[in-house]
Design an enzyme around this catalytic site. Structure first.
Site, PDB file in Angstrom:
ATOM      1  N   ASP A 126      38.687  34.700  37.709  1.00 47.37           N
ATOM      2  CA  ASP A 126      38.706  33.954  36.444  1.00 47.37           C
ATOM      3  C   ASP A 126      37.650  32.853  36.407  1.00 47.37           C
ATOM      4  O   ASP A 126      37.437  32.134  37.387  1.00 47.37           O
ATOM      5  CB  ASP A 126      40.076  33.300  36.234  1.00 47.37           C
ATOM      6  CG  ASP A 126      41.156  34.328  35.947  1.00 47.37           C
ATOM      7  OD1 ASP A 126      40.876  35.539  36.019  1.00 47.37           O
ATOM      8  OD2 ASP A 126      42.288  33.906  35.651  1.00 47.37           O
TER       9      ASP A 126
ATOM     10  N   ASP B  67      45.644  43.712  32.995  1.00 47.82           N
ATOM     11  CA  ASP B  67      45.495  42.875  34.183  1.00 47.82           C
ATOM     12  C   ASP B  67      46.013  43.605  35.423  1.00 47.82           C
ATOM     13  O   ASP B  67      46.530  44.727  35.318  1.00 47.82           O
ATOM     14  CB  ASP B  67      46.258  41.558  33.950  1.00 47.82           C
ATOM     15  CG  ASP B  67      45.491  40.360  34.471  1.00 47.82           C
ATOM     16  OD1 ASP B  67      44.817  40.498  35.507  1.00 47.82           O
ATOM     17  OD2 ASP B  67      45.585  39.277  33.857  1.00 47.82           O
TER      18      ASP B  67
HETATM   19  C1  GLA Z   1      44.599  36.702  34.983  1.00 45.73           C
HETATM   20  C2  GLA Z   1      43.408  37.107  34.135  1.00 45.73           C
HETATM   21  C3  GLA Z   1      43.150  36.037  33.098  1.00 45.73           C
HETATM   22  C4  GLA Z   1      44.379  35.840  32.239  1.00 45.73           C
HETATM   23  C5  GLA Z   1      45.583  35.519  33.104  1.00 45.73           C
HETATM   24  C6  GLA Z   1      46.878  35.539  32.332  1.00 45.73           C
HETATM   25  O1  GLA Z   1      44.328  35.582  35.743  1.00 45.73           O
HETATM   26  O2  GLA Z   1      42.283  37.326  34.930  1.00 45.73           O
HETATM   27  O3  GLA Z   1      42.043  36.392  32.305  1.00 45.73           O
HETATM   28  O4  GLA Z   1      44.615  37.010  31.501  1.00 45.73           O
HETATM   29  O5  GLA Z   1      45.723  36.462  34.161  1.00 45.73           O
HETATM   30  O6  GLA Z   1      47.968  35.234  33.149  1.00 45.73           O
END
Ligand code: GLA
Length: 649
Positions: free
Chosen positions: A292, A205
């Site tokens: 997301d 990430d």
């Molecule tokens: C980000 C990523 C998600 C998930 C969260 C976890 O938002 O894009 O897919 O992994 O972090 O905190």
């Protein structure tokens, strides 16, 4: 490739950027051998995507995030693993069981070794000098015939430490103990996760280099060790593209080093920022193309659109990732099976990784039937690796077509709206002859259907229909390049200044509502190479002549095309596209075979009819298609068309 060699090339590219006209940004595409750094259009005679052992088809499995956020534990994860095995989903390909955020306790300060939250993962409590280990956990998954995935961040801190502050499962301790990300620890952590703990997959990430500004309230309130943001999600010019890529390249190098057998997957998770939609294929096995996903129809559209126009940027070992599936939740739950089927079908067609994220210990059969649709999984996992290409598009309806290695195709009719809609599917959409019968097989109902010319369907609100198709190919002695995107690598796309992509659905935020001014285009890559369209989403047209197939690409570009089927001729009609705003400069089209010049056009400008360009490619492995505009007077994008470009027998 070593860190040193990756960085050496970055510095060559950084030097090059100084020579560019003011106001333009150089995109460091380092796809090829060192020699070409000085002239990115020089042919290399090579396929420059790194050879990868894993992810030859899109990864499939389970991820904890959409199901549990940070509320994970061993029982939940092992429950999912057992359900994958018991239900038969594992034998259908769902083998990766991936931990997301929430597994960590702290970074032990005596030796910087990461410690696991053993109240959640009891098997990790091994004691001794190690303290904790995921080895028992991964051994168990491996013993079940599954693979194991872990999660980290490329900065000091993870996303949950900014966005899930209520969570009981955040890292604990001092500032340094709570630095659970890779920053400053890449080699040690990757060695631990792969060589010692035995993981097979890592998602990396990027919150740590995005939201922990040294003087921010977040950093001050929680006593984090901030990092000056390298990513500005709203401004590419304030994003350090080279720096972000360098951090991910270091991870890729450490993975190479600690997995000499190549048995690992690197999933880049910087949400379509830093122009990753262009370079992700060089660094990772998959890269997120957007922010997301949420369990809402309009966000699903957004994530889908961020990947669906990128067919030429994905191939075996390197996939666009519009995010994990949200099937089972919100607008994709068991009460919304039409939408859930659409979500699954669309992800399958664009070769997205298929990662279920639901509590599989109690999944209704209706959802299991969606994830388990073997015919649709087979399309996603087809070894040809061709992402579907958009054959028809409005804001209401899309028709997508995907070439399969069997010689069949798959097509999807996608009603994006909440109203019923009539869709005419034509033989032309499928590049079949209009006067010959076409067979369709519906992959949900298994019904078959035949038509000649065109057929009509009425789609319910949010409905997606998916068929495999057989017909008489329009090109009976070869393939159009737009039919084989998985065999094409866009080594240089000619973009000089990365621009946000406006062709991505902008939805009302799940949490923000209509506060503020709304979602803006964000993900760069606009102007990238396209199949059957210009780089800026116009019909292909040269000097008034319209073409329904071809590759649209900017001048200053180089494509690598693999000739895997022993084709002997390359043929195209080339010209400057009528949609160009640069009507003054001239271009030259060149065709290379394994690095040698085979054919070239004259210098052609706007308004000149297409010129035929063909080459004998007998025995050639890599065909390179270059468009040069060496004496440009204008910085305006110069749009070119390889019309009806094809490999022929
Ligand atoms: C980000 C990523 C998600 C998930 C969260 C976890 O938002 O894009 O897919 O992994 O972090 O905190």
């Amino acid at each position: 490739m070593t860190v040193k060699s990756r960085l050496a090339r970055l510095s060559v590219l950084a030097t090059l950027s100084l020579t560019l006209p003011l106001g333009t940004t150089f995109i460091p595409v380092m796809a090829h051998a060192e020699v070409s750094a000085a002239d990115p259009l020089k042919p290399t005679g090579a396929w420059s995507i790194p050879q990868r052992k894993q992810a030859q088809t899109p990864p499939m499995g389970w991820n904890s995030w959409n199901a549990f956020r940070t509320e994970i534990d061993e029982a939940k994860v092992m429950g999912a693993a057992q359900a994958l095995v018991d239900s038969g989903l594992a034998t259908k390909g769902y083998v990766y069981v991936n931990l997301d955020d929430g597994w960590w306790l702290k970074r032990r300060q005596s030796d910087n070794r990461m410690q696991i939250r053993t109240n959640l993962f009891p098997s990790a409590k091994i004691g001794g000098t190690a303290g904790t280990s995921f080895r028992p956990f991964t051994d168990k998954l491996h013993g079940m015939g599954l693979k194991a995935g872990i999660y980290t961040d490329v900065g000091h801190n993870a996303c949950s430490q900014a966005y899930d502050l209520h969570s009981p499962n955040l890292p604990e301790g001092t500032t340094a103990e709570r630095e659970v990300g890779l920053y400053g620890h890449v080699d040690q952590d990757i060695a631990l996760y792969f060589a010692e703990w035995g993981f097979d997959y890592i998602k990396v990430d990027a919150c740590g280099i995005n939201v922990y500004a040294p003087n921010s309230d977040l950093v001050k309130t929680h006593a984090y060790n901030g990092i000056e943001p390298m990513i500005d999600q709203n401004a590419i010019s304030r994003t350090d593209i080279t720096g972000v890529r360098r951090l991910y390249d270091e991870v890729a190098d450490a993975l190479d080093k600690h997995n000499p057998d190549g048995d690992y997957i690197l999933a880049l998770c910087n949400w379509g920022t830093a122009d990753v939609r262009t370079w992700g294929k060089q660094t990772g096995h998959m890269w997120r193309t957007s922010g997301d996903i949420t369990p809402t129809w309009t966000r699903m559209l957004h994530n889908f659109d961020s990947a669906s126009t990128r067919a030429l940027y994905a191939q075996a070992g390197a996939w666009n990732d519009p995010d994990i599936l949200f099937i089972g939740h919100g607008e994709f739950d068991a009460n919304h099976l039409v939408q859930a089927r659409a979500h699954f079908t669309l992800w399958a067609m664009i070769n997205a990784p298929l990662l279920i994220s639901y509590d599989l210990r109690s999944a209704p059969q209706s959802l299991m039937d969606i994830w388990g649709n073997a015919d649709i999984i087979a399309l996603n996992q087809d070894k040809g690796g061709h992402q579907a290409v958009i054959a028809y598009a409005t804001d209401d309806v899309q028709i997508l077509v995907k070439s399969l290695s069997s010689g069949q195709k798959a097509t999807v009719l996608f009603n994006r709206t909440g109203a019923p809609i009539t869709v005419n599917l034509t033989a032309e959409h499928l590049k079949y002859l209009s006067d010959q019968p076409v067979q369709l097989k519906d992959l949900w109902s298994k019904d078959t259907h035949s038509f000649t010319g065109e057929t009509t369907f009425t789609l319910a609100p949010y409905e997606t229909r998916i068929f495999t198709t057989e017909g008489t190919r329009r090109l009976n002695d070869g393939v159009f390049l737009s039919e084989i995107p998985g065999q094409i690598n866009v080594a240089e796309d000619g973009i000089t200044a990365p621009m946000p992509d406006p062709a991505v659905h902008r939805m009302t935020g799940q949490w923000s509502g209509t506060r503020g001014t709304g979602e803006r285009p964000a993900y760069t890559g606009w102007g990238g190479a396209q199949a059957d369209s210009t780089p800026y989403d116009q019909n292909l047209q040269v000097a008034g002549q319209r073409f329904d197939t071809g590759i649209g690409i900017l001048a200053g570009s180089r494509l690598e095309v693999r000739n895997t089927e022993g084709h002997t001729r390359f043929e195209a009609h080339v010209g400057v596209d009528d949609s160009t705003l640069n009507t003054g400069d001239k271009v030259r089209f060149l065709v290379y075979g394994d690095g040698k010049l085979l054919a070239e056009s004259a210098d052609i400008g706007f308004g000149t009819s297409v010129q035929p360009l063909s080459a004998n490619i007998s025995g050639v492995k890599i065909v390179e298609l270059v468009v040069r505009a060496d004496n440009r007077q204008s910085d305006m994008p110069l749009i070119t068309t390889w019309a009806e470009a094809a490999l022929k027998k």
